[in-house]
Design a protein around this motif. Structure first.
Motif, mmCIF file in Angstrom:
data_model
loop_
_atom_site.group_PDB
_atom_site.id
_atom_site.type_symbol
_atom_site.label_atom_id
_atom_site.label_comp_id
_atom_site.label_asym_id
_atom_site.label_seq_id
_atom_site.Cartn_x
_atom_site.Cartn_y
_atom_site.Cartn_z
ATOM 1 N N ALA A 1 3.923 16.714 -1.323
ATOM 2 C CA ALA A 1 3.349 15.488 -0.754
ATOM 3 C C ALA A 1 4.526 14.521 -0.648
ATOM 4 O O ALA A 1 4.940 13.820 0.368
ATOM 5 C CB ALA A 1 2.133 14.926 -1.468
ATOM 6 N N SER A 2 5.280 14.202 -1.878
ATOM 7 C CA SER A 2 6.196 13.152 -1.960
ATOM 8 C C SER A 2 7.452 13.559 -1.174
ATOM 9 O O SER A 2 8.240 12.827 -0.554
ATOM 10 C CB SER A 2 6.652 13.284 -3.357
ATOM 11 N N SER A 3 7.859 15.024 -1.270
ATOM 12 C CA SER A 3 8.860 15.539 -0.351
ATOM 13 C C SER A 3 8.682 15.368 1.080
ATOM 14 O O SER A 3 9.616 14.852 1.879
ATOM 15 C CB SER A 3 9.311 16.823 -0.631
ATOM 16 N N THR A 4 7.378 15.537 1.423
ATOM 17 C CA THR A 4 6.939 15.433 3.165
ATOM 18 C C THR A 4 7.282 14.016 3.250
ATOM 19 O O THR A 4 7.899 13.781 4.319
ATOM 20 C CB THR A 4 5.630 15.833 3.280
ATOM 21 N N LEU A 5 6.911 13.114 2.646
ATOM 22 C CA LEU A 5 6.882 11.638 2.702
ATOM 23 C C LEU A 5 8.299 11.001 3.100
ATOM 24 O O LEU A 5 8.796 10.308 3.864
ATOM 25 C CB LEU A 5 6.279 10.833 1.875
ATOM 26 N N ARG A 6 9.306 11.567 2.285
ATOM 27 C CA ARG A 6 10.595 11.258 2.359
ATOM 28 C C ARG A 6 11.476 11.722 3.550
ATOM 29 O O ARG A 6 12.302 11.218 3.982
ATOM 30 C CB ARG A 6 11.360 11.780 1.063
ATOM 31 N N ALA A 7 10.956 12.578 4.253
ATOM 32 C CA ALA A 7 11.244 12.891 5.385
ATOM 33 C C ALA A 7 10.965 12.279 6.665
ATOM 34 O O ALA A 7 11.534 12.324 7.964
ATOM 35 C CB ALA A 7 11.116 14.205 5.960
ATOM 36 N N LEU A 8 9.938 11.123 6.363
ATOM 37 C CA LEU A 8 9.471 10.216 7.447
ATOM 38 C C LEU A 8 10.210 9.121 7.393
ATOM 39 O O LEU A 8 10.714 8.652 6.290
ATOM 40 C CB LEU A 8 7.899 10.132 7.191
ATOM 41 N N GLY A 9 10.336 8.319 8.614
ATOM 42 C CA GLY A 9 11.231 6.877 8.791
ATOM 43 C C GLY A 9 10.559 5.981 8.306
ATOM 44 O O GLY A 9 9.322 5.954 8.080
ATOM 45 N N ARG B 1 0.848 -1.161 -0.113
ATOM 46 C CA ARG B 1 -0.058 0.113 -0.020
ATOM 47 C C ARG B 1 0.799 1.245 0.165
ATOM 48 O O ARG B 1 0.608 2.272 -0.658
ATOM 49 C CB ARG B 1 -0.983 -0.021 1.053
ATOM 50 N N LEU B 2 1.970 1.108 0.756
ATOM 51 C CA LEU B 2 2.810 2.267 0.785
ATOM 52 C C LEU B 2 3.598 2.740 -0.345
ATOM 53 O O LEU B 2 3.636 3.841 -0.958
ATOM 54 C CB LEU B 2 3.875 2.473 1.862
ATOM 55 N N ALA B 3 4.107 1.594 -1.276
ATOM 56 C CA ALA B 3 4.437 1.721 -2.359
ATOM 57 C C ALA B 3 3.683 2.300 -3.590
ATOM 58 O O ALA B 3 4.001 3.214 -4.415
ATOM 59 C CB ALA B 3 5.011 0.347 -3.148
ATOM 60 N N PHE B 4 2.302 1.855 -3.583
ATOM 61 C CA PHE B 4 1.283 2.433 -4.532
ATOM 62 C C PHE B 4 1.066 3.894 -4.132
ATOM 63 O O PHE B 4 1.275 4.676 -5.259
ATOM 64 C CB PHE B 4 0.058 1.772 -4.188
ATOM 65 N N VAL B 5 0.978 4.349 -2.981
ATOM 66 C CA VAL B 5 0.459 5.767 -2.656
ATOM 67 C C VAL B 5 1.664 6.676 -2.906
ATOM 68 O O VAL B 5 1.510 7.585 -3.548
ATOM 69 C CB VAL B 5 0.151 5.735 -1.125
ATOM 70 N N GLU B 6 2.899 5.985 -2.480
ATOM 71 C CA GLU B 6 4.291 6.742 -2.789
ATOM 72 C C GLU B 6 4.464 7.155 -4.354
ATOM 73 O O GLU B 6 4.716 8.048 -4.692
ATOM 74 C CB GLU B 6 5.315 6.232 -2.055
ATOM 75 N N ALA B 7 4.024 6.026 -5.100
ATOM 76 C CA ALA B 7 4.287 6.016 -6.657
ATOM 77 C C ALA B 7 3.467 7.260 -7.165
ATOM 78 O O ALA B 7 3.981 7.946 -8.025
ATOM 79 C CB ALA B 7 4.270 4.717 -7.098
ATOM 80 N N VAL B 8 2.016 7.045 -6.742
ATOM 81 C CA VAL B 8 1.011 8.136 -7.158
ATOM 82 C C VAL B 8 1.449 9.526 -6.718
ATOM 83 O O VAL B 8 1.552 10.548 -7.607
ATOM 84 C CB VAL B 8 -0.377 7.972 -6.632
ATOM 85 N N LEU B 9 2.017 9.677 -5.381
ATOM 86 C CA LEU B 9 2.137 11.143 -5.113
ATOM 87 C C LEU B 9 3.558 11.577 -5.687
ATOM 88 O O LEU B 9 3.718 12.715 -6.249
ATOM 89 C CB LEU B 9 2.600 11.013 -3.626
ATOM 90 N N ALA B 10 4.426 10.735 -6.107
ATOM 91 C CA ALA B 10 5.767 11.099 -6.604
ATOM 92 C C ALA B 10 5.439 11.459 -8.066
ATOM 93 O O ALA B 10 5.911 12.633 -8.710
ATOM 94 C CB ALA B 10 6.935 9.911 -6.857
ATOM 95 N N ARG B 11 4.565 10.913 -8.811
ATOM 96 C CA ARG B 11 4.100 11.252 -10.335
ATOM 97 C C ARG B 11 3.328 12.430 -10.227
ATOM 98 O O ARG B 11 3.441 13.252 -11.193
ATOM 99 C CB ARG B 11 3.387 9.872 -10.908
ATOM 100 N N GLU B 12 2.456 12.577 -9.335
ATOM 101 C CA GLU B 12 1.430 13.728 -9.420
ATOM 102 C C GLU B 12 2.419 15.163 -9.128
ATOM 103 O O GLU B 12 2.042 16.055 -9.348
ATOM 104 C CB GLU B 12 0.234 13.688 -8.517
ATOM 105 N N GLU B 13 3.495 14.849 -8.004
ATOM 106 C CA GLU B 13 4.311 16.105 -7.639
ATOM 107 C C GLU B 13 4.809 16.932 -8.860
ATOM 108 O O GLU B 13 4.612 17.957 -9.232
ATOM 109 C CB GLU B 13 5.076 15.526 -6.699
ATOM 110 N N GLY B 14 5.580 15.911 -9.623
ATOM 111 C CA GLY B 14 6.169 16.574 -10.833
ATOM 112 C C GLY B 14 5.127 17.160 -11.755
ATOM 113 O O GLY B 14 5.362 18.310 -12.417
#
Length: 239
Positions: free
Chosen positions: A105-113, A32-45
């Motif tokens: 969003a994607s940058s915010t997630l990268r700061a989380l462990g 689930r995390l991989a799916f959401v992160e992939a979407v957010l990374a794509r939408e950020e750009g």
């Protein structure tokens, strides 16, 4: 009534061993995390490119038109330029006023462990909130509200040209060009967060595997670009 002790012990053991709603395991959390992160990374750009392109375009047009309006001595030209410049300034303000969660969003997630299961669960919860907010904002941008606001803005500018400057031709041109630009602005914005969030929640509710990101993130129906020409700029669209 006599209850066998062995039967009571087995019943209690079964109750504790099989909870009604088992929490998702680590593999499900990671998927689930991989799916959401992939979407957010794509939408950020995509959202950053769309937003910055339109802000730059409207800002350049505003400076050009307002500068022309301040420099010319022709009242009709001044009115046309000032009205057009005001419209583009308001367009920039409308972009800045609408929240754009997906841009960070994607940058915010990268700061989380994400080293331990507990950290990954917390990161997933944050990612879900960010995707849901991004989808909500995208739905607003694709709602009837921006269309109606743009229509009133273009009609107001045309009315001023007709009634105030007695230039119906310039009024019609401003109305038509404003509608075309407004539709390009409306149709080219990224909407992948909407379809991705819908697919994500639907898969969880139905207990099905998550689909591929490329299958649920839809591209805009119209793509556009600006190209220089002898007379200024040309809008190129792909349908």
């Amino acid at each position: 009534m006599r209850i066998p002790v062995a039967g009571l012990v087995l019943a209690l053991a079964a109750t504790h061993a099989a909870p009604a709603h088992a929490a998702p395991d680590d593999a499900a959390i990671d998927a689930r995390l991989a799916f959401v992160e992939a979407v957010l990374a794509r939408e950020e750009g995509k959202l950053r490119t769309w937003r910055e392109s339109w802000i730059s375009t409207f800002s350049a047009l505003a400076l050009l038109q307002l500068g022309l309006g301040g420099a010319t001595t022709d009242p009709a030209v001044r009115g046309t330029a000032l009205i057009g410049g005001t419209k583009t300034v308001l367009a920039v303000a409308s972009i800045l006023a609408v929240p754009s969660t997906a841009i960070k969003a994607s940058s915010t997630l990268r700061a989380l462990g994400a080293r331990t299961p507990r950290e990954r669960r917390a990161r997933l919860a944050a990612a879900e909130r960010l995707l849901e907010a991004s989808a909500s904002e995208a739905r607003f941008r694709r709602s009837w509200i921006p269309l109606v606001a743009g229509a009133f803005l273009n009609l107001g500018g045309a009315t001023v040209m007709w009634a105030g400057y007695h230039r119906p031709g310039a009024g019609w041109f401003g109305l038509g060009s404003g509608v075309v630009v407004g539709q390009l602005f409306y149709q080219t914005q990224p909407t992948g967060a909407i379809s991705a969030w819908a697919a994500y929640t639907r898969a969880l509710q139905q207990g099905k595997p998550l689909p591929s990101v490329s299958l649920v993130v839809k591209e805009p129906a119209i793509r556009w670009s600006l190209a220089p020409s002898a007379g200024g700029l040309v809008v190129q669209g792909t349908f």
